[in-house]
Motif scaffolding. Structure first.
Motif, short mmCIF file in Angstrom:
data_model
loop_
_atom_site.label_atom_id
_atom_site.label_comp_id
_atom_site.label_asym_id
_atom_site.label_seq_id
_atom_site.Cartn_x
_atom_site.Cartn_y
_atom_site.Cartn_z
N LEU A 93 0.84 -1.20 0.00
CA LEU A 93 0.00 0.00 0.00
C LEU A 93 0.87 1.24 0.00
CD1 LEU A 93 -2.43 -1.21 2.78
CD2 LEU A 93 -3.05 -0.81 0.40
N GLU A 126 -10.64 0.34 7.40
CA GLU A 126 -10.43 -0.74 8.37
C GLU A 126 -9.05 -0.58 9.00
OE1 GLU A 126 -10.08 -4.53 6.22
OE2 GLU A 126 -9.60 -3.34 4.47
N PRO A 317 -1.90 -0.56 -5.38
CA PRO A 317 -3.15 -0.29 -6.11
C PRO A 317 -3.49 1.19 -6.07
CG PRO A 317 -3.62 -1.27 -3.97
CD PRO A 317 -2.12 -1.22 -4.09
N TRP A 319 -6.49 2.10 -5.87
CA TRP A 319 -7.77 2.19 -5.17
C TRP A 319 -7.65 2.04 -3.65
CZ3 TRP A 319 -7.92 -2.62 -2.98
CH2 TRP A 319 -7.28 -3.66 -3.67
N1 5U1 Z 1 -6.57 -3.92 6.69
C1 5U1 Z 1 -5.78 -4.08 5.64
N2 5U1 Z 1 -4.45 -4.19 5.73
N3 5U1 Z 1 -4.02 -4.33 4.48
C2 5U1 Z 1 -2.74 -4.49 4.03
N4 5U1 Z 1 -6.17 -4.12 4.36
C3 5U1 Z 1 -5.07 -4.28 3.62
N5 5U1 Z 1 -4.92 -4.40 2.29
C4 5U1 Z 1 -3.68 -4.56 1.81
C5 5U1 Z 1 -2.57 -4.62 2.67
C6 5U1 Z 1 -1.20 -4.81 2.11
O1 5U1 Z 1 -3.45 -4.68 0.49
C7 5U1 Z 1 -4.52 -4.54 -0.42
C8 5U1 Z 1 -3.97 -3.92 -1.64
C9 5U1 Z 1 -5.10 -5.87 -0.73
#
Ligand code: 5U1
Length: 706
Positions: A93, A126, A317, A319
């Motif tokens: 992220l 979240e 991403p 998004w």
């Molecule tokens: N809560 C949450 N932590 N986290 C980490 N959602 C989330 N989504 C992630 C990551 C690395 O990656 C999305 C791009 C799927």
């Protein structure tokens, strides 16, 4: 070894020991056969041992080891876990640190999708759990594989360990035939404390924080140890799927919950940046009582169709974003300022501190960025910290945010020793004595010694063998320093001639202190293995200023092959050339990076070093993700005129995701022009060159979205 005792009559302890022995013998036999081409068991002996291993694992499934020979295909990697290539990459992220970043995130998405301020756009927020990511693959409802994130493309196979975690269901009902569930493995505060107490009592290693404890517990070669560790799992995403889970992120999470996964109860839908930030503040106030570590809040676009349209850039991403919590702080004494010289010659001041615990981690070094930062100025000459400079002997405030290098944030003038002197930044490289100069507009002073500066040369080599670059097993920073000091290697190409020079003869690697026959053979094998390597890694490994890991992957995807890349960068020296325009047209490549690439290839000595390296390699062409069967993979596409169904940014992002190369100008290399209303000179030129031209609808039909 191949005991004749019926497995059903064995005690657990005996079975555990026999499985450990079998893993050792069979994995060594695998390695001897596959890696060393020197089998040490007959086929019949090998098969008998393997059958015995399977029989024991069937009788004692909970004793199955993480390095079980049953799961090995080919040789087990020396570090113990086999590797798993993720069918769908595990993304990371990008980060946001304040409320404005969240408003910008929303604006970027609206611009990309062409949505006005008035149009509704829902997000999901979240908590971001501070643990380690895990991907669980289910086939026909059975857990068949668990893998760590690794570098996002390839992770470690930790299936046997994951099976021991009670939050990880081993069987699902009513699940898609193929389902990869992704989430975070973590340890609660109370479990962490109890584990550390137990470890200390037993005289075993204690862990610095719950995240280290979770990572150390999951990555155990013996799954029986993982079983004893209190690991937990929250699901928040998915990878490969045979059928969609839902239409929205929120419903998909609810579906994962119905399937038996724990999902975070603080997950909420938000109508926009205001609500997102409000939820962030709420979570922040509850943070201390949650009972587990979180380091921020993640926001995701709720509509999964919009997520698909937004796609991703390199490894993150478009998004989603992580809104991080502010860093943790502590005060300590700055004992000394040292200067480190990096691979690009940058002189970086490092604060040597009286060790202090910041957020559970002991910190004894922190970055001071550059000479202006020490002097209390920003790079435009304005004041920072109210103009307070930093001196040796000062009490300083140190902070850590996530995994980043600790920084010195502030200084307490009331505690300054009376004899503390302003710090004088060196104008001479402390490593090689060359002039250290600061060019106009650059915040950093750099050594001008180039490869004659031992610090630059060795840092370049360390970067070259680093994890995101060549990642050569057995050749880490320590070995590089030793080989460089003894003049065994002075540039990356030398690594690939090491075996010819030191494999045999009077001076042999195996006779060096700390080396033996086995480790030397392994190192040569690891080097040989990396002769065949992905283009993105090669570009990154060159260590060119401003060209990081994601940019290297973008460049690799754009150019596809080493010859196309090197030819293009060579031609881009001419700012009037189409190669320069093409380089700048890559989303994520700006003029500073482009110029840095061009400069590196234009310098004779540097270019010669690169050529010597590439001669040793078989550089693989870049993969174009999601482009399987795509009708535009490998094609050069130009968009011109007005697009009515999507923004230009979306069109470009989508085309690149399908493996096309998007260029800003029409040339003989263009395969396709997509022309909307108002197309002018580009359409004319395309007609003259006989290039296929489509309107927007034609384009959408071609890519299967019409
Ligand atoms: N809560 C949450 N932590 N986290 C980490 N959602 C989330 N989504 C992630 C990551 C690395 O990656 C999305 C791009 C799927």
């Amino acid at each position: 070894m191949s005991s004749k005792i019926d497995p059903s009559t064995l005690t657990r302890k005996d079975a555990e020991k026999e499985l450990a022995d079998l893993a050792r013998v069979l994995n060594a036999a695998n390695k001897a056969y596959h890696r060393d081409d020197a089998p040490d068991l007959s086929d019949a002996e090998y098969d008998a041992l393997k059958r015995r291993n399977v029989a024991l694992e069937e009788q004692f499934p909970y004793l199955k080891r993480a390095d079980s020979p049953t799961d090995q295909v080919g040789a087990i990697p020396a570090e113990g876990f086999s590797k798993v290539r993720h069918e769908v990459a595990m993304l990371s992220l990008s980060n946001a640190f304040d409320d404005d970043d969240i408003a910008d995130f929303d604006q970027r998405i609206r611009r990309y999708l062409g949505l006005s301020e008035e149009e509704a756009l829902r997000y999901v927020a979240e908590p971001k759990i501070d643990g380690l990511s895990l991907s669980l693959r289910y086939e026909m409802g059975e857990l068949v594989q668990a893998a760590t994130r690794g570098d996002g493309t390839t992770g470690e196979n930790v299936t046997a360990n994951a099976r021991t975690i009670s939050d990880v269901p081993t069987r699902l009902t009513d699940a898609p035939d193929i389902l990869e569930v992704r989430g975070e493995i973590y340890m609660s505060h109370s479990d962490f404390q109890a584990l550390n107490e137990h470890q200390a009592e037993a005289g075993d290693k204690t862990f610095a924080n719950p995240r280290n404890a979770a990572a150390g517990s999951l990555r155990q070669l013996d799954a029986a140890i993982t079983r004893r560790r209190p690991l937990r799992f929250f699901a928040y995403a998915w990878g490969a799927l045979s059928q969609p889970l839902a239409d929205t992120q929120l419903c998909a999470i609810a579906r994962l919950n119905q399937l038996g996964f724990r999902t975070n109860p603080l997950t909420r839908a938000c109508g926009g940046p205001k609500e997102m930030v409000a939820h962030y503040r709420k979570i922040e106030t509850q943070r201390a009582e949650l009972g587990y570590d979180i380091d921020g809040v993640v926001y995701k676009v709720d509509n999964l169709d919009l997520q698909r349209r937004l796609g991703f850039r390199s490894t993150t991403p478009r998004w989603a974003i992580a809104h991080k919590f502010p860093a943790e702080l502590a005060w300590t004494k700055l004992e000394r300022i040292d200067i480190q010289v990096g691979r690009t010659g940058a002189l970086s001041p490092v604060a040597r501190l009286v060790p202090v615990t910041v957020g559970g981690v002991v910190v004894s070094n922190a970055t001071l960025h550059n000479e202006d930062y020490i002097a209390g100025r920003d790079n435009k000459g304005g004041e920072i910290r109210g103009g307070k400079d930093i001196r040796e002997g000062d009490q300083v405030q140190v902070y850590r945010a996530g995994d980043v290098i600790p920084k010195v944030a502030d200084v307490d003038l009331t505690k300054r020793p009376v004899d503390a002197k302003p710090y004088v930044f060196p104008k001479i490289c402390p490593e090689c004595g060359s002039d250290a100069v600061r060019e106009a507009g650059d915040a950093v002073r750099r050594c001008t010694g180039g490869m004659i500066c031992p610090a630059q040369a060795v840092e370049k080599l360390k970067h070259f063998v680093g994890r995101a670059a060549f990642d050569i097993e057995g050749l880490g920073a320590k070995q590089v320093e030793q080989f460089y000091a003894d003049k065994w290697i002075s540039e990356p190409a030398d690594i690939f001639t090491l075996e010819d020079r030191y494999g045999t003869g009077l001076q042999q690697l195996k006779n060096r202190e700390g080396w033996g026959e086995k480790s030397a053979t392994n190192l040569f094998a690891a080097i040989t293995e990396k002769r065949s390597i992905e283009l993105g890694r090669v570009i990154f490994a060159l260590g060119i200023r401003h060209v990081g890991e994601s940019a290297s992957n973008l460049l690799a995807r754009h150019y596809g092959s080493w010859s196309a890349f090197s030819e293009a960068i060579g031609s881009a020296q001419d700012p009037e050339s189409s190669a320069w325009g093409d380089l700048l047209s890559i989303d994520g490549v700006g003029s500073v990076m482009a110029q840095s690439l061009v400069n590196a290839f234009a310098q004779e000595a540097e270019r010669a070093g690169i050529d010597r390296l590439v001669e040793q390699l078989d550089v693989q062409s870049a993969e174009r993700p999601q482009s399987d069967g795509s009708p535009v993979a490998g094609k050069t596409v130009v968009f011109t005129g007005t697009l009515e169904k999507m923004t230009r940014a979306e069109a470009k992002g989508r085309a690149e995701a399908l493996g096309a190369k998007v260029s800003g100008s029409v040339s003989a290399k263009t395969d396709l022009l997509v022309a909307g209303p108002g197309a002018g000179s580009k359409a004319k030129k395309a007609t003259e060159l006989g290039i296929e031209t489509l309107d927007e609808n034609g384009w959408l039909t071609l890519i299967g979205e019409g």
